[in-house]
Structure formats: structure tokens, C-alpha cells
Design a protein around this motif. Structure first.
Motif, PDB file in Angstrom:
ATOM      1  N   GLU A   4       0.615  -0.949   0.032  1.00 54.05           N
ATOM      2  CA  GLU A   4      -0.070   0.089   0.042  1.00 54.05           C
ATOM      3  C   GLU A   4       0.862   1.261   0.049  1.00 54.05           C
ATOM      4  O   GLU A   4       0.367   2.185  -0.466  1.00 54.05           O
ATOM      5  CB  GLU A   4      -0.751  -0.058   1.177  1.00 54.05           C
ATOM      6  N   LYS A   5       2.155   1.184   0.728  1.00 54.25           N
ATOM      7  CA  LYS A   5       2.846   2.313   0.773  1.00 54.25           C
ATOM      8  C   LYS A   5       3.404   2.951  -0.626  1.00 54.25           C
ATOM      9  O   LYS A   5       3.451   4.056  -0.963  1.00 54.25           O
ATOM     10  CB  LYS A   5       3.934   2.209   1.712  1.00 54.25           C
TER      11      LYS A   5
ATOM     12  N   SER B 212       4.590  -0.379  -6.766  1.00 45.33           N
ATOM     13  CA  SER B 212       5.814  -0.089  -7.647  1.00 45.33           C
ATOM     14  C   SER B 212       7.088  -0.356  -6.958  1.00 45.33           C
ATOM     15  O   SER B 212       7.998  -0.751  -7.737  1.00 45.33           O
ATOM     16  CB  SER B 212       5.823   1.429  -7.826  1.00 45.33           C
ATOM     17  N   GLY B 213       7.200  -0.670  -5.673  1.00 49.34           N
ATOM     18  CA  GLY B 213       8.641  -1.104  -5.055  1.00 49.34           C
ATOM     19  C   GLY B 213       9.381   0.152  -4.667  1.00 49.34           C
ATOM     20  O   GLY B 213      10.627  -0.001  -4.292  1.00 49.34           O
ATOM     21  N   CYS B 214       8.917   1.235  -5.252  1.00 46.44           N
ATOM     22  CA  CYS B 214       9.811   2.524  -4.921  1.00 46.44           C
ATOM     23  C   CYS B 214       9.283   3.378  -3.906  1.00 46.44           C
ATOM     24  O   CYS B 214       8.413   3.378  -3.480  1.00 46.44           O
ATOM     25  CB  CYS B 214       9.876   3.294  -6.492  1.00 46.44           C
ATOM     26  N   ALA B 215      10.353   4.224  -3.311  1.00 42.03           N
ATOM     27  CA  ALA B 215      10.129   5.094  -2.299  1.00 42.03           C
ATOM     28  C   ALA B 215       9.213   6.162  -2.871  1.00 42.03           C
ATOM     29  O   ALA B 215       9.225   6.283  -3.916  1.00 42.03           O
ATOM     30  CB  ALA B 215      11.061   5.648  -1.444  1.00 42.03           C
ATOM     31  N   PRO B 216       8.244   6.742  -1.991  1.00 42.22           N
ATOM     32  CA  PRO B 216       7.466   7.649  -2.264  1.00 42.22           C
ATOM     33  C   PRO B 216       8.314   8.803  -3.327  1.00 42.22           C
ATOM     34  O   PRO B 216       9.288   9.310  -2.641  1.00 42.22           O
ATOM     35  CB  PRO B 216       6.875   8.633  -1.150  1.00 42.22           C
ATOM     36  N   GLY B 217       7.714   9.361  -4.223  1.00 39.00           N
ATOM     37  CA  GLY B 217       8.375  10.597  -4.990  1.00 39.00           C
ATOM     38  C   GLY B 217       9.444   9.803  -5.957  1.00 39.00           C
ATOM     39  O   GLY B 217       9.950  10.640  -6.801  1.00 39.00           O
ATOM     40  N   TYR B 218       9.696   8.488  -6.059  1.00 35.99           N
ATOM     41  CA  TYR B 218      10.754   7.910  -6.985  1.00 35.99           C
ATOM     42  C   TYR B 218       9.766   6.937  -7.967  1.00 35.99           C
ATOM     43  O   TYR B 218       8.720   6.489  -7.564  1.00 35.99           O
ATOM     44  CB  TYR B 218      11.617   7.122  -6.217  1.00 35.99           C
ATOM     45  N   SER B 219      10.553   6.631  -9.035  1.00 34.74           N
ATOM     46  CA  SER B 219       9.963   5.740  -9.818  1.00 34.74           C
ATOM     47  C   SER B 219      11.026   4.883 -10.552  1.00 34.74           C
ATOM     48  O   SER B 219      12.189   5.094 -10.242  1.00 34.74           O
ATOM     49  CB  SER B 219       9.213   6.292 -11.143  1.00 34.74           C
ATOM     50  N   PRO B 220      10.777   3.445 -11.034  1.00 32.74           N
ATOM     51  CA  PRO B 220      11.958   2.910 -11.626  1.00 32.74           C
ATOM     52  C   PRO B 220      12.662   3.585 -12.682  1.00 32.74           C
ATOM     53  O   PRO B 220      11.965   4.211 -13.485  1.00 32.74           O
ATOM     54  CB  PRO B 220      11.065   1.439 -12.146  1.00 32.74           C
ATOM     55  N   GLU B 221      13.828   3.433 -12.770  1.00 36.18           N
ATOM     56  CA  GLU B 221      14.638   3.933 -13.772  1.00 36.18           C
ATOM     57  C   GLU B 221      15.001   2.952 -15.012  1.00 36.18           C
ATOM     58  O   GLU B 221      15.215   1.884 -14.571  1.00 36.18           O
ATOM     59  CB  GLU B 221      16.067   4.483 -13.093  1.00 36.18           C
ATOM     60  N   THR B 222      14.993   3.477 -16.042  1.00 36.35           N
ATOM     61  CA  THR B 222      15.286   2.680 -17.211  1.00 36.35           C
ATOM     62  C   THR B 222      16.729   2.312 -17.082  1.00 36.35           C
ATOM     63  O   THR B 222      17.569   3.123 -17.032  1.00 36.35           O
ATOM     64  CB  THR B 222      15.030   3.475 -18.456  1.00 36.35           C
ATOM     65  N   CYS B 223      16.924   0.819 -17.349  1.00 35.09           N
ATOM     66  CA  CYS B 223      18.336   0.549 -17.383  1.00 35.09           C
ATOM     67  C   CYS B 223      19.223   1.407 -18.606  1.00 35.09           C
ATOM     68  O   CYS B 223      18.749   1.310 -19.669  1.00 35.09           O
ATOM     69  CB  CYS B 223      18.247  -1.150 -17.713  1.00 35.09           C
ATOM     70  N   SER B 224      20.380   1.777 -18.141  1.00 36.40           N
ATOM     71  CA  SER B 224      21.102   2.607 -19.252  1.00 36.40           C
ATOM     72  C   SER B 224      21.733   1.638 -20.130  1.00 36.40           C
ATOM     73  O   SER B 224      22.238   2.031 -21.244  1.00 36.40           O
ATOM     74  CB  SER B 224      22.141   3.386 -18.379  1.00 36.40           C
TER      75      SER B 224
ATOM     76  N   THR C 118      16.453   2.369  -7.638  1.00 35.45           N
ATOM     77  CA  THR C 118      17.599   2.951  -6.773  1.00 35.45           C
ATOM     78  C   THR C 118      16.984   3.307  -5.440  1.00 35.45           C
ATOM     79  O   THR C 118      17.958   3.499  -4.728  1.00 35.45           O
ATOM     80  CB  THR C 118      18.167   4.166  -7.889  1.00 35.45           C
ATOM     81  N   HIS C 119      15.899   3.489  -5.295  1.00 39.20           N
ATOM     82  CA  HIS C 119      15.473   3.983  -4.006  1.00 39.20           C
ATOM     83  C   HIS C 119      14.013   3.173  -3.510  1.00 39.20           C
ATOM     84  O   HIS C 119      13.011   3.486  -3.662  1.00 39.20           O
ATOM     85  CB  HIS C 119      14.878   5.650  -4.112  1.00 39.20           C
ATOM     86  N   PRO C 120      14.440   1.963  -3.098  1.00 40.46           N
ATOM     87  CA  PRO C 120      13.408   1.122  -2.797  1.00 40.46           C
ATOM     88  C   PRO C 120      12.429   1.549  -1.476  1.00 40.46           C
ATOM     89  O   PRO C 120      12.680   2.219  -0.875  1.00 40.46           O
ATOM     90  CB  PRO C 120      14.272  -0.151  -2.336  1.00 40.46           C
ATOM     91  N   CYS C 121      11.188   0.935  -1.752  1.00 42.01           N
ATOM     92  CA  CYS C 121      10.263   1.489  -0.609  1.00 42.01           C
ATOM     93  C   CYS C 121      10.798   0.712   0.590  1.00 42.01           C
ATOM     94  O   CYS C 121      11.088  -0.627   0.784  1.00 42.01           O
ATOM     95  CB  CYS C 121       9.086   0.987  -1.180  1.00 42.01           C
ATOM     96  N   VAL C 122      10.850   1.276   1.928  1.00 42.39           N
ATOM     97  CA  VAL C 122      11.056   0.837   3.031  1.00 42.39           C
ATOM     98  C   VAL C 122      10.128  -0.357   3.434  1.00 42.39           C
ATOM     99  O   VAL C 122      10.375  -1.279   4.263  1.00 42.39           O
ATOM    100  CB  VAL C 122      11.128   1.793   4.265  1.00 42.39           C
ATOM    101  N   ALA C 123       8.997  -0.386   3.157  1.00 38.60           N
ATOM    102  CA  ALA C 123       7.949  -1.328   3.630  1.00 38.60           C
ATOM    103  C   ALA C 123       8.068  -2.748   2.798  1.00 38.60           C
ATOM    104  O   ALA C 123       7.908  -3.835   3.550  1.00 38.60           O
ATOM    105  CB  ALA C 123       6.347  -0.735   3.191  1.00 38.60           C
ATOM    106  N   CYS C 124       8.306  -2.458   1.570  1.00 33.37           N
ATOM    107  CA  CYS C 124       8.275  -3.949   0.985  1.00 33.37           C
ATOM    108  C   CYS C 124       9.849  -4.204   0.329  1.00 33.37           C
ATOM    109  O   CYS C 124       9.878  -5.099  -0.441  1.00 33.37           O
ATOM    110  CB  CYS C 124       7.496  -3.981  -0.272  1.00 33.37           C
ATOM    111  N   HIS C 125      10.660  -3.255   0.523  1.00 34.09           N
ATOM    112  CA  HIS C 125      12.294  -3.395   0.203  1.00 34.09           C
ATOM    113  C   HIS C 125      12.443  -3.681  -1.210  1.00 34.09           C
ATOM    114  O   HIS C 125      12.979  -4.255  -1.582  1.00 34.09           O
ATOM    115  CB  HIS C 125      12.660  -4.696   0.983  1.00 34.09           C
TER     116      HIS C 125
END
Length: 381
Positions: free
Chosen positions: A157-158, A162-174, A206-213
Motif C-alpha cells: 500500500e505504501k 511499484s517497489g519505489c519509495a514515495p516520489g521515486y519511480s523505476p529507472e530505465t536501465c542505461s 535505486t530508491h526502494p520502498c522501506v515497507a516492501c524493500h
């Protein structure tokens, strides 16, 4: 056209060859002469083109018929000339070389494929869950509804999965540009393998959610209502769609499967849709006959026991068994009567039984008489 070789000769097959034989022969020629395996060899390249032209014609039923009837003149538009490969050169090469995937694996160090790059989506379906559910025979008879608490992975729910911390989103692999694949071209062939940086996902967190790691899912217990149909039997498998593990990164949930275990009953045993029970009766009830109260899963019923009933006699109560799962009515209930011998007798009871024994003639016990007559016939005496 006169300088062209016969297509059947090129592939090394007879004019009566089947489509599978033609395809197999072409595979062999293409593997042997493909330019990627013979770099700089003009003769091999010409033979590859020649074999591909032959396959283009002979693999097409209409073109093959024209060729058989008119020769090269009947398929004059099928050649390559100065325009390079014909259409069939790029037609269904996944099928042509599919059986030789291990060969290309060894040559090029990756999987063979034709066509454009394939990206591996991060979105994946969740796993199915399997549990056993125990119910009573009465519940199986009437049908019931159970509420279970199922431990399973649900979207976090947090981070909304997405797996990302609030305010972040997954980054496209360079490294792979989000495709999840690293491509290596070898002439005609395009070889791909999972990107080693993102593990084939095409994105990284790069910034994982602390609730679901960073997994996008957390473990929770969820209440699920299960409807069990009347007539359910031991081992019946019930499916509850969408109640399995949550999907990965927004993917659909798996399903929940329940295997029913019907408890043993103290009175009844089940044989398909029929029920069986044993009912004790007294010697006098068996001898004189009686109306007996018999238990069923739907209440007691009256059953007539005729005079002279022997122990072990089975009576049938139509429609008093289990409901059929497909709606074909109910099975029957089978009642086996067992004569119970008195374990203690009063003096008066003993006296009466002894008198009964003295006055009983042979007609009173026909089975006994028949048995001993058989013994005499077998053993004499």
C-alpha cells in the motif's frame, strides 16, 4: 533458365519428397552454407542463395506444381536475380532453424531468434496458492460456505506496488535501454541475452520502498469466502480466481486452489453418491419383523424389516444418499441390519429360550438345515 540446376537436385530430394522432407533438406543446406558461418566465401553464399530459392519454390504448393509442370519457366518470378534473396529467404526462419537452437547457442553464445528485439516486461502474474480444506459429511451433504484467512502476498500500500519509495519511480536501465536484452548481431542472425545489469527487467529501483524493500508486495492474511457445493466429495478441487499471490509490479494475481478433505463419519460411510450404515436389531425384531427408525443425513425415516430377516441383510432407501454434483438427484442410502445377541439373560428369559429351542422344528432354521446337508454331502456321515 537453361543454366539453372534442378531444384530437387539442389536440395538432394526426390520429386515425390514430402513437405517435411523438403524442409529438413533445406535446413541442412542452410546450416552448411549460410554466409555467417562462411564469411568471405562467395561459393558458399551462392549455394545458400540457390538452396533458399529452391526451398522458396518447393515449399509452396502452387509454385511447386507450376515447377513440376513447366520447369523454371513456370516460376520465373521466384528467382533472386540482381534483387537479392526472395521472400522465402526471410520467411519463417524461426521454424526452419528452431530445432537447431543448441547449435546457435554454441556458435554465438546466446539464443537464436528472428525479428526485432524482445523486451522482458517487469509485469508478471502472481503465483497460485494451494490449500487443503476439511469439511464434515453433513456440510458436504447440504453444501456450505466457509470463510478462510489466507496468508499471501498483496500489493504494497505504501508504494502502490511499484517497489519505489514515495516520489521515486523505476529507472530505465542505461545498458539495455529498457528492453531487458543485450543484442548481438551476426549477419542475418540477431542474438539476444538478458541484460546483466538489470537482470532482464529493463528497469532498476535505486530508491526502494522501506515497507516492501523494493519487491512491491507484502505478506498479509486476507479473508476469502469459499462456496462448497452440495455433494462435494473427498479430493474435490475448487478454484477461486484472483485470490492467489499478488502479481509483480502491477501484474494480475494468481488463483487460489482448495482441495477438499471430507471427514470420516461415525455412522455413515460413503460409496460414490450412496451412503452405507449398519443398524443393530434384536433377535425378536428380526424374527417377528418390525418398523425401524433409521437415521439419515436429512433426519430419521421409518424402514420396514420383514419377519425372518437374517443378519447382514441390506435394505435400500432410494434418494436418501448424497446429492450428485452434476445435479442428477441423490444417491441411495444402504442399511445393513445386524442381529444383536443378548449378552445377559434372566432366569425366565433363559427358560423361555430353552423351551423355544425344544419345540423348534427343522423348518424354523432353513439355512442351518441346508448347511449341514451340504456338510454331509461333502464329508459323508
Amino acid at each position: 533458365m537453361a543454366d539453372k540446376r534442378d531444384y530437387y537436385e539442389i536440395l538432394g530430394v526426390s520429386k515425390t519428397a514430402t513437405a517435411d522432407e523438403i524442409k529438413k533438406a533445406y535446413r541442412k543446406q542452410a546450416l552448411k552454407y549460410h554466409p555467417d558461418r562462411n564469411p568471405g566465401d562467395k561459393d558458399a553464399e551462392d549455394k545458400f542463395k540457390e538452396a533458399t530459392e529452391a526451398y522458396e519454390v518447393l515449399s509452396n504448393a502452387q509454385k511447386r506444381q507450376n515447377y513440376d509442370q513447366f520447369g523454371h519457366a513456370g516460376v520465373s518470378g521466384a528467382g533472386f536475380g540482381s534483387q537479392g534473396f526472395g521472400n522465402a529467404a526471410y520467411h519463417d526462419f524461426q521454424d526452419i532453424f528452431g530445432d537447431f537452437g543448441d547449435i546457435f547457442e554454441r556458435f554465438f553464445g546466446g539464443g537464436f531468434r528472428s525479428g526485432g528485439p524482445r523486451s522482458q516486461s517487469r509485469v508478471q502474474r502472481g503465483d497460485d496458492l494451494h490449500f487443503s480444506l476439511e469439511i464434515s459429511l453433513e456440510e458436504a451433504y447440504k453444501g456450505t460456505e466457509k470463510q478462510l484467512e489466507v496468508p499471501r502476498q498483496v500489493p504494497c500500500e505504501k508504494c502502490s506496488g511499484s517497489g519505489c519509495a514515495p516520489g521515486y519511480s523505476p529507472e530505465t536501465c542505461s545498458q539495455c535501454g529498457g528492453s531487458g536484452q543485450i543484442n548481438l548481431s551476426q549477419g542475418f542472425f540477431s542474438i539476444s541475452r538478458p541484460c546483466n545489469r538489470c537482470g532482464g527487467k529493463g528497469q532498476s529501483i535505486t530508491h526502494p520502498c522501506v515497507a516492501c524493500h523494493g519487491s512491491g508486495r507484502v505478506k498479509k492474511r486476507r479473508k476469502v469466502n469459499i462456496k462448497i457445493p452440495a455433494g462435494a466429495m473427498n479430493g474435490l478441487k475448487l478454484k477461486v480466481s484472483g485470490e492467489g499471490e499478488a502479481g509483480y509490479h502491477g501484474g494480475p494475481s494468481g488463483d487460489l486452489y482448495l482441495i477438499l478433505q471430507v471427514q470420516d463419519h461415525q455412522i455413515f460411510t460413503r460409496e460414490g453418491d450412496d451412503l452405507m450404515c449398519e443398524v443393530p436389531i434384536s433377535f425378536t425384531q428380526a424374527a417377528l419383523g418390525t418398523d425401524l427408525k433409521v437415521p439419515t443425513l436429512n433426519g430419521n425415516v421409518s424402514m420396514k424389516v420383514p419377519a425372518g430377516t437374517q443378519t447382514g441383510k441390506v435394505f435400500r432407501l432410494p434418494g436418501k444418499g448424497m446429492p450428485n454434483l452434476r445435479g442428477y438427484g441423490n444417491g441411495d442410502q444402504l442399511v445393513r441390519v445386524m442381529i444383536e445377541t443378548p449378552s445377559r439373560l434372566s432366569a425366565r428369559q433363559r427358560e423361555l429360550l430353552e423351551e423355544f429351542a425344544r419345540i423348534s422344528g427343522e423348518d424354523t432354521h432353513p439355512r442351518t438345515q441346508s448347511f449341514f446337508e451340504k456338510v454331509k454331502q461333502v464329508f459323508g456321515g
